[in-house]
Design a protein around this motif. Structure first.
Motif, short mmCIF file in Angstrom:
data_model
loop_
_atom_site.label_atom_id
_atom_site.label_comp_id
_atom_site.label_asym_id
_atom_site.label_seq_id
_atom_site.Cartn_x
_atom_site.Cartn_y
_atom_site.Cartn_z
N ARG A 114 -1.31 -0.52 -3.63
CA ARG A 114 -1.92 0.67 -3.93
C ARG A 114 -2.69 2.26 -3.19
NH1 ARG A 114 -8.80 -0.02 -5.30
NH2 ARG A 114 -8.80 -0.06 -2.47
N ALA A 142 0.91 3.20 -3.05
CA ALA A 142 1.58 4.08 -4.93
C ALA A 142 0.68 5.31 -3.92
CB ALA A 142 0.74 3.17 -5.29
N ASP A 198 2.11 6.72 -12.41
CA ASP A 198 2.50 5.07 -12.93
C ASP A 198 3.78 5.20 -12.18
OD1 ASP A 198 0.85 5.41 -14.42
OD2 ASP A 198 2.05 6.41 -16.31
N THR A 199 4.29 5.56 -12.05
CA THR A 199 6.22 5.28 -11.39
C THR A 199 5.86 5.18 -10.03
OG1 THR A 199 7.06 7.63 -12.51
CG2 THR A 199 8.30 6.80 -10.61
N ALA A 227 2.78 4.03 -9.16
CA ALA A 227 2.64 2.30 -9.14
C ALA A 227 3.86 1.07 -9.33
CB ALA A 227 1.31 2.36 -9.89
N VAL A 228 4.74 1.39 -10.06
CA VAL A 228 5.11 0.09 -10.31
C VAL A 228 6.19 0.23 -9.11
CG1 VAL A 228 7.45 0.68 -11.62
CG2 VAL A 228 5.27 1.10 -12.48
N LEU A 229 6.57 1.25 -8.48
CA LEU A 229 7.80 1.77 -7.43
C LEU A 229 6.61 0.18 -6.09
CD1 LEU A 229 9.23 4.49 -6.76
CD2 LEU A 229 10.41 2.48 -7.17
N ALA A 236 4.77 -2.40 -6.62
CA ALA A 236 4.45 -3.72 -6.91
C ALA A 236 5.46 -3.92 -6.99
CB ALA A 236 3.89 -3.61 -8.79
N HIS A 237 6.91 -3.23 -6.99
CA HIS A 237 7.85 -3.61 -7.20
C HIS A 237 8.29 -4.29 -5.07
CE1 HIS A 237 9.63 -5.09 -10.88
NE2 HIS A 237 8.84 -3.51 -11.50
N ARG A 277 6.56 -7.25 -5.34
CA ARG A 277 7.28 -8.05 -5.16
C ARG A 277 8.35 -8.84 -4.88
NH1 ARG A 277 8.67 -8.44 -11.65
NH2 ARG A 277 9.54 -10.71 -12.01
#
Length: 277
Positions: A183, A186, A197-198, A200-202, A204-205, A208
């Motif tokens: 968080r 992001a 949003d972008t 957060a996705v970056l 998260a990946h 991962r």
């Protein structure tokens, strides 16, 4: 081999374990759940198809494995209910209760084979890790049963029980700590102009992908950092800044705070259980 598993307590970690077991092929009808008000057991029944029992007696009757997954302050009442509702000969009790040593469970349920387990929420995706420790007098067969329960849900490790509070802080709380960092990462990206949003996705990946790299055979955090960081490059600058801002020290202090809280609530025997009743 088919088995019947009864869950006494149907909170977040039970949902994760049940979800993982069903995804791994366990028949939903072989899983039972009971909760204080019945609402959470019914919710799991609606979501996964397991049987929602109306009482502890109904849940554990004939079960091969009983999973105790209640909050520490609810443990005395749950153990009293289990004492009055024996699951039958050979049943293994797997305790997920935080801050509760197995000798406290055995004191309340003499003769019961008890194994303590600390799974993390990633068992829901069958990518978790569960740490086990044997209770007093637990036979090898009972420990094997507990290991077999969690084996389809990810990696299974074994430690001495006096280290389980550290395991709970590192593994059990770990996903939340990593999510906290994701968080922050992001939000930092959004602060540089990316959409929320972008970013957060970056982030998260990034988490991962790093997790996948770290779980490869022989991988280490240092090796992963070396793969990414070029000399005098931007990654090296970012890592240096984190060290200067005392990230390692902050993480150590966070883990220590979690362990101290858990030890402060520790239930080790019948006296401790009575004191919390």
């Amino acid at each position: 081999m088919s088995r019947t598993v009864a869950f006494v307590g149907c909170g977040r970690i039970t949902r994760a374990v049940v979800g993982g077991l069903v995804a791994a092929g366990d028949a939903p009808e072989s899983l039972r759940g009971v909760s204080r008000s019945g609402a959470r057991a019914r919710a799991l029944s609606e979501e996964f198809g397991i049987r929602a029992a109306a009482s502890v007696q109904e849940a554990v009757d004939g079960a091969d494995v009983v999973v105790l997954a209640v909050h520490p302050h609810q443990t005395p009442a749950a153990l009293d209910a289990l004492a009055g509702a024996p699951a039958g000969g050979g049943a293994v009790l797997v305790s997920l209760v935080a801050s509760c040593r197995t000798k406290a469970v055995v004191a309340a349920l003499p003769g019961t084979a008890v194994v303590r387990a600390v799974p993390n929420v990633a068992v829901a995706a069958r990518r978790g890790v569960t740490v086990l420790s044997s209770g007093p007098g637990c036979p090898p067969g009972a420990f094997h049963t507990a290991r077999a329960l969690f084996a389809p849900l990810g990696e299974v490790l074994t430690v001495r029980e006096d280290l389980m509070e550290t395991v709970s802080a590192l593994s059990g709380a770990g996903p939340a700590l990593v999510a906290h960092f994701a968080r922050a990462l992001a939000r930092a990206g959004a602060g540089q102009g990316l959409s929320a949003d972008t970013a957060a996705v970056l982030a998260a990946h990034a988490v991962r992908g790093t997790g996948a790299l770290l779980t490869e055979p022989g991988a280490t955090p240092d090796a992963v950092m070396d793969q990414v960081a070029s000399p005098r490059g931007m990654t090296e600058a970012a890592l240096r800044t984190l060290d200067e801002r005392a990230l390692p020290q902050s993480v150590r202090e966070a883990l220590d705070a979690a362990v101290r809280l858990s030890l402060g609530r520790l239930l080790t025997g019948a006296e401790g259980l009575s004191a919390r009743s």
